[in-house]
Design an enzyme around this catalytic site. Structure first.
Site, PDB file in Angstrom:
ATOM      1  N   LYS A   1       0.628  -1.271   0.128  1.00  0.00           N
ATOM      2  CA  LYS A   1       0.004  -0.077   0.053  1.00  0.00           C
ATOM      3  C   LYS A   1       1.001   1.333   0.027  1.00  0.00           C
ATOM      4  CE  LYS A   1      -2.371  -0.719   3.819  1.00  0.00           C
ATOM      5  NZ  LYS A   1      -1.491  -2.068   4.368  1.00  0.00           N
TER       6      LYS A   1
ATOM      7  N   ARG B   1      -8.935   1.332   9.801  1.00  0.00           N
ATOM      8  CA  ARG B   1      -8.454  -0.017  10.296  1.00  0.00           C
ATOM      9  C   ARG B   1      -9.475  -0.856  11.020  1.00  0.00           C
ATOM     10  NH1 ARG B   1      -2.580   0.721   9.683  1.00  0.00           N
ATOM     11  NH2 ARG B   1      -1.646  -1.132  10.049  1.00  0.00           N
TER      12      ARG B   1
ATOM     13  N   ARG C   1       0.429  -9.250  13.856  1.00  0.00           N
ATOM     14  CA  ARG C   1      -0.183  -7.966  12.845  1.00  0.00           C
ATOM     15  C   ARG C   1      -1.002  -8.737  12.060  1.00  0.00           C
ATOM     16  NH1 ARG C   1       5.059  -5.634  10.257  1.00  0.00           N
ATOM     17  NH2 ARG C   1       3.731  -4.117   9.318  1.00  0.00           N
TER      18      ARG C   1
ATOM     19  N   ARG D   1      13.209  -4.380  11.060  1.00  0.00           N
ATOM     20  CA  ARG D   1      12.497  -3.740  11.878  1.00  0.00           C
ATOM     21  C   ARG D   1      12.063  -4.715  13.228  1.00  0.00           C
ATOM     22  NH1 ARG D   1       8.149  -0.240   8.414  1.00  0.00           N
ATOM     23  NH2 ARG D   1       6.731  -1.242  10.005  1.00  0.00           N
TER      24      ARG D   1
ATOM     25  N   ARG E   1      12.258  -8.214   4.645  1.00  0.00           N
ATOM     26  CA  ARG E   1      12.551  -6.539   4.392  1.00  0.00           C
ATOM     27  C   ARG E   1      13.780  -6.306   5.388  1.00  0.00           C
ATOM     28  NH1 ARG E   1       7.550  -2.741   4.866  1.00  0.00           N
ATOM     29  NH2 ARG E   1       7.452  -3.355   6.956  1.00  0.00           N
TER      30      ARG E   1
HETATM   31  P1  AMP Z   1       1.564   0.451   9.452  1.00  0.00           P
HETATM   32  O1  AMP Z   1       2.741   1.186   9.112  1.00  0.00           O
HETATM   33  O2  AMP Z   1       0.205   1.077   8.665  1.00  0.00           O
HETATM   34  O3  AMP Z   1       1.628  -0.984   9.301  1.00  0.00           O
HETATM   35  O4  AMP Z   1       1.154   1.036  10.987  1.00  0.00           O
HETATM   36  C1  AMP Z   1       2.163   0.505  11.999  1.00  0.00           C
HETATM   37  C2  AMP Z   1       1.344   0.577  13.258  1.00  0.00           C
HETATM   38  O5  AMP Z   1       0.804   1.914  13.514  1.00  0.00           O
HETATM   39  C3  AMP Z   1       0.265  -0.354  13.396  1.00  0.00           C
HETATM   40  O6  AMP Z   1       0.629  -1.666  13.655  1.00  0.00           O
HETATM   41  C4  AMP Z   1      -0.733   0.255  14.550  1.00  0.00           C
HETATM   42  O7  AMP Z   1      -0.112  -0.187  15.795  1.00  0.00           O
HETATM   43  C5  AMP Z   1      -0.389   1.683  14.199  1.00  0.00           C
HETATM   44  N1  AMP Z   1      -1.516   2.279  13.312  1.00  0.00           N
HETATM   45  C6  AMP Z   1      -1.357   2.447  12.206  1.00  0.00           C
HETATM   46  N2  AMP Z   1      -2.601   3.020  11.393  1.00  0.00           N
HETATM   47  C7  AMP Z   1      -3.603   2.758  12.620  1.00  0.00           C
HETATM   48  C8  AMP Z   1      -4.880   2.999  12.598  1.00  0.00           C
HETATM   49  N3  AMP Z   1      -5.557   3.462  11.540  1.00  0.00           N
HETATM   50  N4  AMP Z   1      -5.452   2.632  13.643  1.00  0.00           N
HETATM   51  C9  AMP Z   1      -4.875   1.958  14.669  1.00  0.00           C
HETATM   52  N5  AMP Z   1      -3.276   1.855  14.722  1.00  0.00           N
HETATM   53  C10 AMP Z   1      -3.012   2.133  13.685  1.00  0.00           C
END
Ligand code: AMP
Length: 221
Positions: A16, A91, A169, A158, A125
């Site tokens: 994404k 989300r 996740r 990471r 990654r």
């Molecule tokens: P991402 O880079 O989008 O995978 O986000 C990394 C982390 O940020 C996720 O595993 C969540 O802990 C937090 N996060 C990102 N976007 C959201 C969201 N819309 N709602 C809740 N937590 C979020």
């Protein structure tokens, strides 16, 4: 005036972020990634960063209220006038309901990818400690193992790309985010793209092409 208000929906590791960057560049609209906003806050050790650090490390979701108010504030900025790409938000159904109260979404692009491929991508990654450049041990390997091509920095994995965190996740995605697929399908807003491998590898360019087809069909561009 045409506005491109779109959501990119899909599990972690679906691509994404990369697609969002390509769309943002071509159409001069902002990519709004809640994950990036939270990571930046953690890095800068702000109040927000302190609240979300452990939640993120565990691969859990930040509470809805906090996330929603942050996105509301961000979408009120003038650079969103011609549209935006939401990457990683909403989300949960609660986030989607709240968003619909103050924004009109044109399309939700759903990234279809197998869990096997997600695990392969995320666990391979590697990120440069110094400049943040992203590699993959087999798909985009650096010229010299463990060393960044661009700046010579050290590459690392990471914490949330380690296998246990990836699995967590995925569970969170399946339980809390996947219901949004039907939620948006029922509203007639969902458009699927294919990110899984066979018969050919899906490249970022290919995913971008699939998204542009949807934009054209909807007369967004
Ligand atoms: P991402 O880079 O989008 O995978 O986000 C990394 C982390 O940020 C996720 O595993 C969540 O802990 C937090 N996060 C990102 N976007 C959201 C969201 N819309 N709602 C809740 N937590 C979020």
């Amino acid at each position: 005036m045409k506005t491109i208000n779109i959501i990119l929906l899909g599990p972690p590791g679906a691509g994404k972020g990369t697609a969002a960057k390509m769309i943002a560049k071509k159409y001069s609209i902002p990519q709004i990634s809640t994950g990036d906003i939270f990571r930046e806050a953690v890095k800068k050790q702000t109040e927000l960063g302190k609240r979300v650090k452990t939640i993120m490390e565990k691969g859990e979701l930040v509470p809805d209220e906090l996330t929603i108010s942050l996105v509301k504030e961000r979408l009120a900025q003038p650079d969103t006038e011609r549209g935006y790409i939401l990457d990683g938000f909403p989300r949960t159904v609660k986030q989607a309901d709240e968003l619909s109260k103050f924004q009109s979404i044109k399309a939700v692009i759903n990234f279809n990818i197998s869990e096997e491929e997600i695990i392969r991508r995320l666990s391979g990654r590697r990120v440069c400690k110094n400049c943040g450049a992203i590699y993959h041990i087999t798909d985009y390997p650096p010229k010299k193992e463990g060393i960044c091509d661009k700046c010579g920095g050290e590459l690392y994995q990471r914490d949330d790309d380690k296998i246990e965190a990836i699995k967590k996740r995925l569970v969170v995605y399946n339980e809390q985010t996947a219901p949004l697929i039907d939620y948006y399908r029922e509203k007639g807003l969902l458009y699927d793209i294919n990110m899984s491998t066979p018969p050919e590898k899906i490249t970022p360019e290919n995913s971008f092409m699939q998204i542009e087809e949807i934009f054209k069909k909807l007369d967004l561009v």
